[in-house]
Motif scaffolding. Sequence first.
Motif, mmCIF file in Angstrom:
data_model
loop_
_atom_site.group_PDB
_atom_site.id
_atom_site.type_symbol
_atom_site.label_atom_id
_atom_site.label_comp_id
_atom_site.label_asym_id
_atom_site.label_seq_id
_atom_site.Cartn_x
_atom_site.Cartn_y
_atom_site.Cartn_z
ATOM 1 N N VAL A 74 9.161 17.542 -0.572
ATOM 2 C CA VAL A 74 7.885 18.162 -0.218
ATOM 3 C C VAL A 74 6.754 17.155 -0.347
ATOM 4 N N LEU A 75 6.747 16.404 -1.444
ATOM 5 C CA LEU A 75 5.703 15.412 -1.660
ATOM 6 C C LEU A 75 5.712 14.364 -0.554
ATOM 7 N N ALA A 76 6.896 13.909 -0.183
ATOM 8 C CA ALA A 76 7.005 12.911 0.884
ATOM 9 C C ALA A 76 6.501 13.457 2.205
ATOM 10 N N ARG A 77 6.822 14.711 2.500
ATOM 11 C CA ARG A 77 6.391 15.307 3.755
ATOM 12 C C ARG A 77 4.862 15.415 3.826
ATOM 13 N N ILE A 78 4.235 15.694 2.698
ATOM 14 C CA ILE A 78 2.785 15.848 2.670
ATOM 15 C C ILE A 78 2.070 14.528 2.930
ATOM 16 N N ILE A 79 2.558 13.447 2.307
ATOM 17 C CA ILE A 79 1.822 12.179 2.376
ATOM 18 C C ILE A 79 2.372 11.195 3.401
ATOM 19 N N GLY A 139 0.803 -1.208 0.000
ATOM 20 C CA GLY A 139 0.000 0.000 0.000
ATOM 21 C C GLY A 139 0.841 1.265 0.000
ATOM 22 N N SER A 140 1.982 1.254 0.684
ATOM 23 C CA SER A 140 2.845 2.438 0.703
ATOM 24 C C SER A 140 3.396 2.734 -0.684
ATOM 25 N N ALA A 141 3.837 1.703 -1.392
ATOM 26 C CA ALA A 141 4.357 1.894 -2.739
ATOM 27 C C ALA A 141 3.278 2.408 -3.676
ATOM 28 N N ASP A 142 2.068 1.887 -3.530
ATOM 29 C CA ASP A 142 0.962 2.330 -4.383
ATOM 30 C C ASP A 142 0.567 3.770 -4.064
ATOM 31 N N ALA A 143 0.563 4.118 -2.772
ATOM 32 C CA ALA A 143 0.247 5.488 -2.368
ATOM 33 C C ALA A 143 1.261 6.466 -2.940
ATOM 34 N N ALA A 144 2.546 6.103 -2.856
ATOM 35 C CA ALA A 144 3.594 6.964 -3.399
ATOM 36 C C ALA A 144 3.472 7.088 -4.909
ATOM 37 N N ALA A 145 3.110 5.997 -5.567
ATOM 38 C CA ALA A 145 2.923 6.043 -7.018
ATOM 39 C C ALA A 145 1.785 6.979 -7.391
ATOM 40 N N MET A 146 0.697 6.941 -6.631
ATOM 41 C CA MET A 146 -0.422 7.843 -6.887
ATOM 42 C C MET A 146 0.017 9.293 -6.719
ATOM 43 N N ALA A 147 0.813 9.548 -5.689
ATOM 44 C CA ALA A 147 1.299 10.907 -5.453
ATOM 45 C C ALA A 147 2.199 11.376 -6.594
ATOM 46 N N LEU A 152 6.275 20.411 -7.232
ATOM 47 C CA LEU A 152 6.584 19.715 -5.981
ATOM 48 C C LEU A 152 7.797 18.803 -6.147
ATOM 49 N N GLY A 153 8.797 18.981 -5.291
ATOM 50 C CA GLY A 153 9.929 18.067 -5.264
ATOM 51 C C GLY A 153 9.622 16.831 -4.439
ATOM 52 N N LEU A 189 2.113 10.348 -9.688
ATOM 53 C CA LEU A 189 1.263 10.557 -10.856
ATOM 54 C C LEU A 189 0.595 11.926 -10.808
ATOM 55 N N VAL A 190 0.022 12.262 -9.653
ATOM 56 C CA VAL A 190 -0.619 13.569 -9.500
ATOM 57 C C VAL A 190 0.410 14.682 -9.668
ATOM 58 N N ARG A 191 1.576 14.516 -9.071
ATOM 59 C CA ARG A 191 2.638 15.518 -9.186
ATOM 60 C C ARG A 191 3.047 15.726 -10.643
ATOM 61 N N THR A 192 3.265 14.639 -11.370
ATOM 62 C CA THR A 192 3.711 14.727 -12.760
ATOM 63 C C THR A 192 2.737 15.508 -13.625
ATOM 64 N N HIS A 193 1.451 15.269 -13.434
ATOM 65 C CA HIS A 193 0.456 15.832 -14.343
ATOM 66 C C HIS A 193 -0.195 17.124 -13.860
ATOM 67 N N PHE A 194 -0.168 17.375 -12.554
ATOM 68 C CA PHE A 194 -0.913 18.528 -12.033
ATOM 69 C C PHE A 194 -0.123 19.436 -11.096
ATOM 70 N N LEU A 195 0.917 18.900 -10.447
ATOM 71 C CA LEU A 195 1.657 19.688 -9.452
ATOM 72 C C LEU A 195 3.163 19.567 -9.692
ATOM 73 N N PRO A 196 3.631 19.911 -10.876
ATOM 74 C CA PRO A 196 5.032 19.664 -11.235
ATOM 75 C C PRO A 196 6.042 20.431 -10.396
#
Length: 283
Positions: free
Chosen positions: A130-135, A107-115, A126-127, A117-124
């Motif tokens: 930062v992304l890790a700290r949020i989720i 589940g952790s790997a899948d959650a990170a993958a979802m994050a 975010l490093g 994906l969102v970063r790549t397409h909508f929140l570029p």
Amino acid sequence: MSNVMQETGWAKINLALHVRARRRDGYHEIETLFAFVDGGDGIVAELAEANSLTIVGEFADGLSAGADNLVLQVLTLLRARYGAERVPPLAVMLTKRLPVAAGIGGGSADAAAMARLVRTHFLPELGDAVLARIISPLGADIAACVTSATCLGVGVGEELSAVPELPLDGTPVLLVNPRQPVATGPVFAAWDGIDRGELFGDPAGRAQLLAARNDLQRPATAQCPAIADVLLELGALRPWLARMSGSGATCFALFDSAAERDAAAVSLAQSHPQWWQMAAALR
């Protein structure tokens, strides 16, 4: 932007895992060397009217596709933080290729993958940090899974640092699971409380990795005796390292060449066709 968005939840392994102390909050202080495999679960997403999750694949049975799934939790969290205007609703399909409750991220790997994906397409903007700290509040391993690269984790596994002294990219690896789930909580609870020392002293190298250990291997094997069988069989195939990952039951073997790994995979498939295995390389 493509209509179809894709990402991979790379399988995580713990090359070593030293448990140092129990904490009052129920977690444990650990030192672990994370590594990631170039194979894992798949995520495909498309724009939709509302968030949804469909789970398919060999290990989909019994998994919740509801709001409690970490994939949807990440999507909900990022939409709430950055707004529906920036992060639209998505219809997500998760292909579960990795066994569940297996010590390899799940589940952790899948959650990170979802994050990602969102970063790549909508929140570029975010490093990774930062992304890790949020989720990361959603799970201790999630921070490491965001980058999915070899690193040292301390604390509960969320305080990360690079290990440049130990270049492992491309190392052939064979993952093996006896198709028996192992619950993480009871394994940690059964740890004997003995601090057997730090993971690395001086800069890490292969010799120190060989001298390291997984302190959860004994309590996990008590819960799932098949782990001992897997490790015995892997050791007989002459890898340079064979160990259990995380809280089990998946074990891994590292080889010096892809040919050695592939020969081991064939041999194991013949002797134990009921076991799950993945032949891959470290990222």
